[in-house]
Motif scaffolding. Structure first.
Motif, short mmCIF file in Angstrom:
data_model
loop_
_atom_site.label_atom_id
_atom_site.label_comp_id
_atom_site.label_asym_id
_atom_site.label_seq_id
_atom_site.Cartn_x
_atom_site.Cartn_y
_atom_site.Cartn_z
N ALA A 173 0.83 -1.21 0.00
CA ALA A 173 0.00 0.00 0.00
C ALA A 173 0.87 1.26 0.00
N PHE A 174 1.94 1.25 0.76
CA PHE A 174 2.81 2.43 0.80
C PHE A 174 3.55 2.63 -0.52
N VAL A 175 3.94 1.54 -1.17
CA VAL A 175 4.56 1.64 -2.49
C VAL A 175 3.56 2.20 -3.49
N ALA A 176 2.31 1.71 -3.44
CA ALA A 176 1.25 2.22 -4.32
C ALA A 176 0.99 3.70 -4.03
N LEU A 177 1.05 4.09 -2.78
CA LEU A 177 0.84 5.49 -2.41
C LEU A 177 1.90 6.38 -3.04
N GLY A 178 3.15 5.95 -3.02
CA GLY A 178 4.22 6.73 -3.64
C GLY A 178 3.96 6.95 -5.11
N ARG A 204 4.21 15.69 -8.71
CA ARG A 204 3.29 15.84 -9.84
C ARG A 204 1.84 15.91 -9.42
N ARG A 205 1.42 15.09 -8.50
CA ARG A 205 -0.01 14.91 -8.27
C ARG A 205 -0.49 15.41 -6.93
N GLY A 206 0.37 15.84 -6.06
CA GLY A 206 -0.08 16.41 -4.81
C GLY A 206 0.29 15.61 -3.59
N THR A 207 -0.09 16.13 -2.47
CA THR A 207 0.23 15.55 -1.17
C THR A 207 -0.60 14.29 -0.92
N ALA A 208 0.05 13.27 -0.38
CA ALA A 208 -0.63 12.05 0.01
C ALA A 208 -1.28 12.26 1.38
N ARG A 238 -5.04 9.48 -3.74
CA ARG A 238 -3.75 9.48 -3.03
C ARG A 238 -3.96 9.45 -1.51
N THR A 239 -5.06 8.77 -1.09
CA THR A 239 -5.36 8.61 0.33
C THR A 239 -5.15 7.16 0.74
N LEU A 240 -4.26 6.94 1.69
CA LEU A 240 -3.96 5.61 2.21
C LEU A 240 -4.62 5.44 3.57
N VAL A 241 -5.32 4.32 3.76
CA VAL A 241 -5.97 4.01 5.03
C VAL A 241 -5.21 2.85 5.67
N MET A 242 -4.64 3.08 6.83
CA MET A 242 -3.98 2.02 7.59
C MET A 242 -5.07 1.28 8.36
N LEU A 254 2.74 5.45 17.67
CA LEU A 254 3.83 4.81 16.93
C LEU A 254 3.42 4.51 15.49
N SER A 255 2.22 4.01 15.30
CA SER A 255 1.76 3.70 13.95
C SER A 255 1.63 4.95 13.09
N LYS A 256 1.16 6.04 13.68
CA LYS A 256 1.09 7.30 12.93
C LYS A 256 2.47 7.70 12.44
N LEU A 257 3.44 7.65 13.33
CA LEU A 257 4.80 8.07 12.98
C LEU A 257 5.41 7.15 11.93
N VAL A 258 5.25 5.85 12.10
CA VAL A 258 5.79 4.89 11.13
C VAL A 258 5.07 5.03 9.79
N GLY A 259 3.75 5.18 9.83
CA GLY A 259 3.00 5.37 8.59
C GLY A 259 3.45 6.59 7.82
N LEU A 260 3.62 7.70 8.50
CA LEU A 260 4.12 8.90 7.83
C LEU A 260 5.54 8.70 7.32
N ALA A 261 6.39 8.04 8.10
CA ALA A 261 7.76 7.77 7.66
C ALA A 261 7.77 6.90 6.41
N PHE A 262 6.93 5.86 6.38
CA PHE A 262 6.84 5.00 5.20
C PHE A 262 6.38 5.81 3.99
N ALA A 263 5.37 6.67 4.17
CA ALA A 263 4.87 7.49 3.07
C ALA A 263 5.96 8.43 2.57
N LEU A 264 6.66 9.08 3.47
CA LEU A 264 7.74 9.98 3.07
C LEU A 264 8.88 9.23 2.38
#
Length: 136
Positions: free
Chosen positions: A27-32, A40-44, A73-77, A108-118
Motif C-alpha cells: 500500500a505504501f509503495v502504491a501510495l508513492g 506531480r499529483r499532490g500531497t498524500a 492518493r489517500t492511504l488508510v492504515m 507509533l503507527s502514525k509516525l511509522v505510517g508517515l515515515a513510510f509514506a515519506l
C-alpha cells in the motif's frame, strides 16, 4: 537531505514474513506512485481505521476525500479485519488499504505510517478519522 528510500521488502500484500509492518508495504509503495513522488499529483493523505465505529464511518470519510479530489492518493492504515474489509469495499483503489493488522493502535503507527509514506518520495499529511478535508 537524503534521497527517498523504499520501505523494507515484503513477500506479498497479505503475506507476513515475520518482518514488522511487512503486510502493509504494498500500500505504501502504491501510495508513492499515486502521489507522483509528491511533486506531480499532490500531497498524500494518510489515516488509520479500526473497530466498528470507525469502519462504519469510513465510507463517508472517503466520500469527503473523493469530493476534495484526494481519494486517489489517500492511504488508510487498517488495524483490523473489519476496517480492511470496509476499506476495500469503498476505496476507489483498494491497493491503498494498508493491511496494518499487526501494527499497534498508537502514536507509533502514525509516525511509522508517515515515515513510510515519506520514504516513497511522497509529501504526506496525517489526517485523523474525526477530521476531513472540505476542499482540495
Amino acid at each position: 537531505g537524503l534521497p527517498p528510500q523504499p520501505p523494507p521488502a515484503a513477500t506479498a500484500a497479505t503475506a507476513h514474513d515475520g518482518t514488522p509492518f511487512a503486510a502493509a508495504r504494498r500500500a505504501f509503495v502504491a501510495l508513492g506512485g499515486a502521489a507522483g513522488g509528491g511533486a506531480r499529483r499532490g500531497t498524500a493523505v494518510v489515516t488509520a481505521c479500526w473497530g466498528e465505529g470507525h469502519s462504519a464511518r469510513l465510507r463517508l470519510w472517503l466520500a469527503a476525500a473523493r469530493r476534495a479530489e484526494v481519494l486517489g492518493r489517500t492511504l488508510v492504515m487498517c488495524h483490523d479485519t473489519l476496517a480492511l474489509t470496509a476499506c476495500k469495499a469503498v476505496h476507489s483503489n483498494e491497493e491503498l488499504c494498508a493491511d496494518a493488522r499487526d501494527w499497534p493502535r498508537s502514536l507509533l503507527s502514525k509516525l511509522v505510517g508517515l515515515a513510510f509514506a515519506l520514504a516513497t518520495g511522497a509529501d504526506a499529511l496525517w489526517l485523523d478519522g474525526n477530521a476531513m478535508l472540505l476542499q482540495n
